[in-house]
Write an enzyme that holds these catalytic residues in place. Sequence first.
Site, PDB file in Angstrom:
ATOM      1  N   SER A   1      -9.426   1.789   8.358  1.00 23.98           N
ATOM      2  CA  SER A   1      -9.350   1.603   9.807  1.00 23.98           C
ATOM      3  C   SER A   1      -8.435   2.665  10.408  1.00 23.98           C
ATOM      4  O   SER A   1      -8.176   3.700   9.768  1.00 23.98           O
ATOM      5  CB  SER A   1      -8.857   0.199  10.137  1.00 23.98           C
ATOM      6  OG  SER A   1      -9.058  -0.076  11.499  1.00 23.98           O
ATOM      7  N   ASN A   2      -7.954   2.443  11.594  1.00 26.67           N
ATOM      8  CA  ASN A   2      -7.077   3.416  12.248  1.00 26.67           C
ATOM      9  C   ASN A   2      -6.020   2.686  13.054  1.00 26.67           C
ATOM     10  O   ASN A   2      -5.970   1.460  13.043  1.00 26.67           O
ATOM     11  CB  ASN A   2      -7.907   4.358  13.120  1.00 26.67           C
ATOM     12  CG  ASN A   2      -8.715   3.584  14.126  1.00 26.67           C
ATOM     13  OD1 ASN A   2      -8.178   2.947  15.013  1.00 26.67           O
ATOM     14  ND2 ASN A   2     -10.034   3.601  13.969  1.00 26.67           N
ATOM     15  N   ARG A   3      -5.208   3.429  13.778  1.00 28.75           N
ATOM     16  CA  ARG A   3      -4.031   2.831  14.415  1.00 28.75           C
ATOM     17  C   ARG A   3      -4.259   2.317  15.830  1.00 28.75           C
ATOM     18  O   ARG A   3      -3.320   2.034  16.552  1.00 28.75           O
ATOM     19  CB  ARG A   3      -2.887   3.838  14.393  1.00 28.75           C
ATOM     20  CG  ARG A   3      -2.466   4.142  12.963  1.00 28.75           C
ATOM     21  CD  ARG A   3      -1.555   5.308  12.899  1.00 28.75           C
ATOM     22  NE  ARG A   3      -0.373   5.131  13.720  1.00 28.75           N
ATOM     23  CZ  ARG A   3       0.621   5.980  13.774  1.00 28.75           C
ATOM     24  NH1 ARG A   3       0.565   7.064  13.027  1.00 28.75           N
ATOM     25  NH2 ARG A   3       1.648   5.767  14.539  1.00 28.75           N
ATOM     26  N   SER A   4      -5.510   2.199  16.232  1.00 28.84           N
ATOM     27  CA  SER A   4      -5.771   1.713  17.589  1.00 28.84           C
ATOM     28  C   SER A   4      -5.269   0.274  17.752  1.00 28.84           C
ATOM     29  O   SER A   4      -5.528  -0.582  16.914  1.00 28.84           O
ATOM     30  CB  SER A   4      -7.278   1.752  17.859  1.00 28.84           C
ATOM     31  OG  SER A   4      -7.557   1.043  19.037  1.00 28.84           O
TER      32      SER A   4
ATOM     33  N   ALA B   1     -11.654   2.909  19.041  1.00 26.21           N
ATOM     34  CA  ALA B   1     -11.519   3.992  18.076  1.00 26.21           C
ATOM     35  C   ALA B   1     -12.462   3.641  16.926  1.00 26.21           C
ATOM     36  O   ALA B   1     -12.136   2.822  16.065  1.00 26.21           O
ATOM     37  CB  ALA B   1     -10.077   4.081  17.596  1.00 26.21           C
TER      38      ALA B   1
END
Length: 313
Positions: free
Chosen positions: A48-51, A115
């Site tokens: 995943s990502n930091r959104s 994101a």
Amino acid sequence: GLGRLADIKDIIGSICQVLGRSGDLAGKHIVVTAGGTQEPIDPVRYLSNRSSGKMGYALAEAARDRGAKVTLVTAPTSLPEPVGVDVIQVGTAQEMRQAVENVTLRSDALIMAAAVADYRPLKAAKDKIKKGKTGLTLELECTPDILGTVKGNFIKVGFAAESSNLVENAREKLKQKGLALIVANDITAGDSGFGTDTNRVTIIDREGKIESLPLMSKRKVADRLLDKVVGLSEETIVYCSLREEPRIGFSKGQEPLFSKRKGTLILETAIGNITVSYNPKYDEFGPRGVSKWLKWLKKNHPELKAGDKVRLQ
Ligand code: CTP
């Protein structure tokens, strides 16, 4: 239970929704996406990502408070679901794409603040991957580009998360994905971008106009962006009057409208709706093009009388 006071934030949300009913987005359906998608590696792990989802949630609430019917398609976040908004929870990019395609069928605008992961494991393991003695190599494949491939006659707005060449890269994305607007975000700044409550963005439109906004709350950014969306949706309505000599009154100056959009057009006329297809290649939205249409309408629909109003939408 019965008689228990609702949560204060739910009460405030409901009040804002009621107060906004006659706002400048009343009657519009806005789809907003938020959060970072999660692409499973195995039953316990994902990419995943930091959104944080904050920008998308702020947009959903701002659109609600201006009278829009709002659908929020959200990847997992730690934020509470906004009141008065239809929320669709999704996990992966593929699920987000499916949801977006379904809900945009009758929408006026899609704002993709999510994101979306660009890559996903080629195959998610059915069982938990056990720790080995050597490292682990994951094979990844590309996820679908939701914004770049979703089709329909609605205003498309994207976000561009950039760490260099902000404006150049954002412009390229706007062009590639066929957007009306793009919001460029410098993700290297500590006070804007992922996870923060504030944001410093640059909004670029398809005419190439650039507006750099100062640091402000994500809610304020949302409202500034929605101002532009409102402006665009006003531009896409043209009122014509059928006279003996067809003449056109544009709602905004005499500039060609919809210059880059192609698809189906609904003419709301005195005799009901007439659907026609159009191709911007032939300048059908310039004064000459619309004039040609009015002639066509008069010829093919003699029941329309001089003076009848035609609304192109
Ligand atoms: N987006 C999308 N589907 C994807 C990737 C991105 O719909 N698979 C959307 C995002 O929600 C955003 C816009 O496209 O509104 C731009 O996303 P961004 O991550 O900045 O750009 P990418 O197209 O992924 O390009 P890159 O990561 O190479 O910068």
